[in-house]
Design an enzyme around this catalytic site. Structure first.
Site, PDB file in Angstrom:
ATOM      1  CD  GLU A  21      -2.858  -0.965   2.447  1.00 16.29           C
ATOM      2  OE1 GLU A  21      -4.031  -0.557   2.318  1.00 16.29           O
ATOM      3  OE2 GLU A  21      -2.368  -1.296   3.549  1.00 16.29           O
ATOM      4  CE  LYS A 100      -6.077   1.627   2.577  1.00 17.11           C
ATOM      5  NZ  LYS A 100      -5.339   1.194   3.773  1.00 17.11           N
TER       6      LYS A 100
END
Length: 121
Positions: A21, A100
């Protein structure tokens, strides 16, 4: 009492718990709701009698561009901290939502969203 809302601000960030990420990055969306008296600003037509949403947007952009977080909860908390420092004396409260996308976990879903609310009275 009134509300100023800034909806769906989009930022490309390097946030997340997993290394991929932070390497690949991802888009976060942020909503902000500011609760404050707006009667005076409505009468005077003067930005000094309200909170400049352009300033709030700039500060959030600066925060997300210059900092990296493991958790979107920490992102929301940092945004609320900045709002409190910059505009807390004019506000009754503020609410922040952070979404997100492309979360690396199994299942079908659009996004993960957290919401934090803070009073400034």
């Amino acid at each position: 009492m009134g509300k100023i809302r800034i909806n769906n601000m989009k930022f490309y960030t390097k946030n997340g718990v997993l290394p991929e990420e932070r390497i690949l990055g991802q888009q976060l969306e942020v909503d902000v709701e500011l609760r404050l008296p707006l009667k005076q600003a409505g009468k005077t037509d003067d930005v000094n009698d309200t909170v400049s949403y352009a300033e709030v947007n700039d500060k959030i952009n600066e925060r997300l561009t210059n900092h990296s977080y493991n958790l979107i909860e920490a992102v929301a908390s940092a945004i609320l901290d900045d709002i409190e420092v910059e505009h807390g004396e004019k506000l009754e409260s503020a609410l922040v939502r952070v979404r997100k996308y492309s979360v690396p976990m199994p299942g079908l879903f659009d996004n993960i969203e957290i919401e934090m609310d803070r009073e400034f009275v």
